[in-house]
Write a protein that holds these residues in place. Structure first.
Motif, mmCIF file in Angstrom:
data_model
loop_
_atom_site.group_PDB
_atom_site.id
_atom_site.type_symbol
_atom_site.label_atom_id
_atom_site.label_comp_id
_atom_site.label_asym_id
_atom_site.label_seq_id
_atom_site.Cartn_x
_atom_site.Cartn_y
_atom_site.Cartn_z
ATOM 1 N N TRP A 41 1.505 -31.028 -40.126
ATOM 2 C CA TRP A 41 0.199 -30.463 -40.459
ATOM 3 C C TRP A 41 -0.588 -30.223 -39.188
ATOM 4 O O TRP A 41 -1.020 -31.161 -38.525
ATOM 5 N N TRP A 42 -0.761 -28.946 -38.838
ATOM 6 C CA TRP A 42 -1.561 -28.583 -37.665
ATOM 7 C C TRP A 42 -2.969 -28.253 -38.134
ATOM 8 O O TRP A 42 -3.148 -27.588 -39.158
ATOM 9 N N LYS A 43 -3.980 -28.687 -37.376
ATOM 10 C CA LYS A 43 -5.355 -28.611 -37.854
ATOM 11 C C LYS A 43 -6.276 -27.756 -36.995
ATOM 12 O O LYS A 43 -7.484 -27.926 -37.035
ATOM 13 N N SER A 44 -5.704 -26.812 -36.266
ATOM 14 C CA SER A 44 -6.514 -25.831 -35.531
ATOM 15 C C SER A 44 -5.607 -24.701 -35.060
ATOM 16 O O SER A 44 -4.378 -24.862 -34.996
ATOM 17 N N ARG A 45 -6.209 -23.574 -34.728
ATOM 18 C CA ARG A 45 -5.427 -22.456 -34.192
ATOM 19 C C ARG A 45 -4.712 -22.871 -32.917
ATOM 20 O O ARG A 45 -3.558 -22.487 -32.691
ATOM 21 N N ASP A 46 -5.365 -23.678 -32.074
ATOM 22 C CA ASP A 46 -4.732 -24.122 -30.835
ATOM 23 C C ASP A 46 -3.480 -24.953 -31.109
ATOM 24 O O ASP A 46 -2.460 -24.785 -30.440
ATOM 25 N N GLU A 47 -3.548 -25.852 -32.086
ATOM 26 C CA GLU A 47 -2.372 -26.660 -32.440
ATOM 27 C C GLU A 47 -1.255 -25.777 -33.012
ATOM 28 O O GLU A 47 -0.081 -25.978 -32.700
ATOM 29 N N ILE A 48 -1.630 -24.806 -33.844
ATOM 30 C CA ILE A 48 -0.652 -23.898 -34.435
ATOM 31 C C ILE A 48 0.051 -23.113 -33.332
ATOM 32 O O ILE A 48 1.280 -22.996 -33.318
ATOM 33 N N GLU A 49 -0.723 -22.604 -32.392
ATOM 34 C CA GLU A 49 -0.132 -21.840 -31.296
ATOM 35 C C GLU A 49 0.784 -22.704 -30.440
ATOM 36 O O GLU A 49 1.918 -22.319 -30.140
#
Length: 139
Positions: A41-49
């Protein structure tokens, strides 16, 4: 700018296949959340990227994604749910052995923002061959 929910779905597939994780991340709102097929579970665009940069440098570096928006449903003004059915080929298992073909369904919840439609929530699910849900019970 993504002018329609279908544009976002196409952008997701295109960025994946170009292994362009900057373009991929730009599809998401800064506060987006994404649960992948194995429950990370990624919780920000930065983590997703960051996560996708890492996997596209390794297990997904030769992968090809085919997919399309199979369903677009309005939830509220400026909010839609998009189901993307997909097939992934060319991925590697963690031991660098070909992982085989995978299929799944990606749920994207999009919000209309000033810059166009952006992904606010994503949930990805692998389709497990041979698994069938029990029939629904009446009443």
């Amino acid at each position: 700018m993504k002018n329609s929910p279908e544009d976002v779905a196409r952008g997701f597939v295109d960025a994946w296949n170009q292994h362009d994780m900057k373009a991929f991340a730009a599809l998401f709102s800064p506060e987006a959340q994404f649960v992948n097929v194995v429950g990370v579970w990624w919780k920000s665009r930065d983590e997703i990227e960051a996560a996708h940069v890492a996997t596209h440098a390794t297990i997904f570096r030769h992968s090809t994604l085919q997919g399309e928006a199979s369903s677009v449903q309005a939830i509220a003004p400026g909010v839609v749910a998009v189901h993307v059915t997909w097939t992934l080929t060319g991925a590697l298992a963690t031991d660098n052995v070909a992982a085989g073909t995978r299929e799944g369904i990606l749920l994207l919840v999009l919000c209309a923002e000033q810059e166009g439609w952006r992904i606010r929530v994503a949930q990805n699910t692998d389709i497990v061959p041979g698994m069938i849900a029990p029939p629904a019970r009446a009443g």
